[in-house]
Design a protein around this motif. Structure first.
Motif, PDB file in Angstrom:
ATOM      1  N   LYS A 136       0.969  -1.124   0.021  1.00  6.68           N
ATOM      2  CA  LYS A 136      -0.105   0.249  -0.055  1.00  6.68           C
ATOM      3  C   LYS A 136       0.766   1.193  -0.087  1.00  6.68           C
ATOM      4  CE  LYS A 136      -3.790   2.402   2.433  1.00  6.68           C
ATOM      5  NZ  LYS A 136      -4.880   2.223   3.689  1.00  6.68           N
ATOM      6  N   ALA A 137       1.989   1.210   0.801  1.00  2.00           N
ATOM      7  CA  ALA A 137       2.874   2.350   0.815  1.00  2.00           C
ATOM      8  C   ALA A 137       3.759   2.575  -0.291  1.00  2.00           C
ATOM      9  CB  ALA A 137       3.727   2.062   2.092  1.00  2.00           C
ATOM     10  N   PHE A 138       3.995   1.471  -0.973  1.00  2.00           N
ATOM     11  CA  PHE A 138       5.029   1.664  -2.078  1.00  2.00           C
ATOM     12  C   PHE A 138       4.109   1.857  -3.453  1.00  2.00           C
ATOM     13  CE2 PHE A 138       7.436  -0.142  -5.654  1.00  2.00           C
ATOM     14  CZ  PHE A 138       8.640   0.357  -5.616  1.00  2.00           C
ATOM     15  N   PHE A 139       2.988   1.132  -3.711  1.00  2.00           N
ATOM     16  CA  PHE A 139       2.448   1.271  -4.820  1.00  2.00           C
ATOM     17  C   PHE A 139       1.256   2.290  -4.671  1.00  2.00           C
ATOM     18  CE2 PHE A 139       4.030  -3.238  -4.999  1.00  2.00           C
ATOM     19  CZ  PHE A 139       4.663  -3.005  -6.057  1.00  2.00           C
ATOM     20  N   THR A 140       0.329   2.154  -4.009  1.00  2.00           N
ATOM     21  CA  THR A 140      -0.832   3.054  -3.764  1.00  2.00           C
ATOM     22  C   THR A 140      -0.567   4.419  -3.487  1.00  2.00           C
ATOM     23  OG1 THR A 140      -2.002   0.967  -3.100  1.00  2.00           O
ATOM     24  CG2 THR A 140      -3.305   3.139  -2.904  1.00  2.00           C
ATOM     25  N   ILE A 141      -0.032   4.718  -2.430  1.00  2.00           N
ATOM     26  CA  ILE A 141       0.228   6.048  -1.920  1.00  2.00           C
ATOM     27  C   ILE A 141       0.992   6.769  -2.856  1.00  2.00           C
ATOM     28  CG2 ILE A 141       1.123   7.739  -0.178  1.00  2.00           C
ATOM     29  CD1 ILE A 141       0.118   5.531   1.862  1.00  2.00           C
ATOM     30  N   ASN A 142       2.192   5.992  -3.401  1.00  2.00           N
ATOM     31  CA  ASN A 142       3.268   6.958  -4.324  1.00  2.00           C
ATOM     32  C   ASN A 142       2.467   7.014  -5.704  1.00  2.00           C
ATOM     33  OD1 ASN A 142       5.700   7.174  -2.905  1.00  2.00           O
ATOM     34  ND2 ASN A 142       5.582   5.051  -2.754  1.00  2.00           N
ATOM     35  N   SER A 143       1.560   6.320  -5.964  1.00  2.00           N
ATOM     36  CA  SER A 143       0.994   6.612  -7.580  1.00  2.00           C
ATOM     37  C   SER A 143       0.076   7.871  -7.073  1.00  2.00           C
ATOM     38  CB  SER A 143      -0.045   5.508  -7.837  1.00  2.00           C
ATOM     39  OG  SER A 143      -0.889   5.075  -6.755  1.00  2.00           O
ATOM     40  N   TRP A 144      -0.650   7.858  -5.916  1.00  2.00           N
ATOM     41  CA  TRP A 144      -1.619   9.188  -5.816  1.00  2.00           C
ATOM     42  C   TRP A 144      -0.646  10.366  -5.827  1.00  2.00           C
ATOM     43  CZ3 TRP A 144      -4.568   6.953  -0.829  1.00  2.00           C
ATOM     44  CH2 TRP A 144      -5.489   5.919  -1.382  1.00  2.00           C
ATOM     45  N   VAL A 145       0.412  10.387  -5.014  1.00  2.00           N
ATOM     46  CA  VAL A 145       1.503  11.554  -5.067  1.00  2.00           C
ATOM     47  C   VAL A 145       1.687  11.912  -6.437  1.00  2.00           C
ATOM     48  CG1 VAL A 145       3.600  12.212  -4.704  1.00  2.00           C
ATOM     49  CG2 VAL A 145       2.406  10.893  -2.900  1.00  2.00           C
TER      50      VAL A 145
END
Length: 266
Positions: free
Chosen positions: A242-251
């Motif tokens: 979640k930290a690596f893929f999801t949140i960074n894509s949102w950024v």
């Protein structure tokens, strides 16, 4: 074409990139990314086979051949050089440097725990390259944006590397987690993300087409990265994806969205 490249190209052209430049920048970025990812899999195939987390990747299981992966790497590199030649002489001159960085990263984990920063530097080349493709000269905005990308990537790659800390130690590979321990590596990751936000804010302040909306986007970026750090604070690997893929894509998507608003709506 990656979000960071789009942002740089859009700012460089005030939101109106010539179609020819846009097309060749896309070709260059696809070539560079394809070459880097294929080469990384090629160089790491023996380690991937020995690591339970990566043992099912294409090369270890024989789904693709070594020769095919090597050909794909060469094809990607050739596309980057061709696209650079079609853009301008400066891009062509710097294309071997870009290739050396994005391919050289694959060896860094064998020598230094700073491999996370080298990966970040490899990805940070993209916004500078997009700017040079449009303008043919360096400027503060893409350099600050590149610094932001470098620290952003180094921060989240350090988090991602926690998954392999025990394997890295056994295999003699270097990462911040294997060198410093998980807790200290996460502290370094937090510092990297603070620096990333500061550098992106500095980039926005130095771009004439960008204004208050983009600065608000930087604030949202800071909040998302704080959330990313919070969910892995204890080294809990359950939330790493979640930290690596999801949140960074949102950024990335939010930064692109606010830049688009500043360029086209205000």
């Amino acid at each position: 074409m990656c979000i960071r490249d789009r942002i740089s190209l859009l700012v460089a052209t005030a939101g109106r990139p010539p179609l020819r430049t846009l097309l060749w920048v896309v070709v260059a970025m696809v070539g560079a990314r394809s070459a880097a990812m294929a080469f990384n899999r090629l160089v790491d195939r023996h380690h991937d086979a020995a690591n339970p987390r990566t043992a099912d990747r294409h090369l270890p299981v024989g789904a693709v051949s070594v020769a095919g992966t090597a050909f794909f790497t060469g094809l990607g590199a050739a596309l980057l050089v061709l696209a650079s030649a079609m853009l301008n002489p400066l891009c062509l001159m710097l294309s071997p440097v870009a290739l050396a960085v994005v391919l050289g990263y694959s060896f860094m984990k064998r020598f230094s725990a700073l491999a996370h920063l080298v990966l970040g530097f490899g990805l940070a080349i993209a916004p500078v390259g997009a700017w040079l493709a449009a303008r043919g000269e360096f400027a503060p905005f893409p350099l600050w944006l590149a610094a932001g990308v470098m620290f952003w990537v180094a921060g989240f790659d350090t988090i991602y590397g926690i998954q392999d800390v025990e394997f890295d130690r056994r295999a003699g590979l270097h990462s911040l987690a294997s060198r410093l321990g998980v807790a200290r590596a996460l502290i370094v990751s937090r510092v990297c993300h603070v620096l990333a936000v500061a550098c992106v804010a500095a980039a926005v302040r130095r771009a004439d087409p960008l204004g208050i909306v983009s600065l608000v986007g930087v604030g949202v970026m800071a909040g998302l990265l704080a959330w990313e750090q919070a969910i892995v604070r204890s080294g809990d690997m359950r939330h790493i994806d979640k930290a690596f893929f999801t949140i960074n894509s949102w950024v990335g998507m939010i930064l692109l969205a606010v830049v688009l608003v500043d360029l086209y709506a205000l």
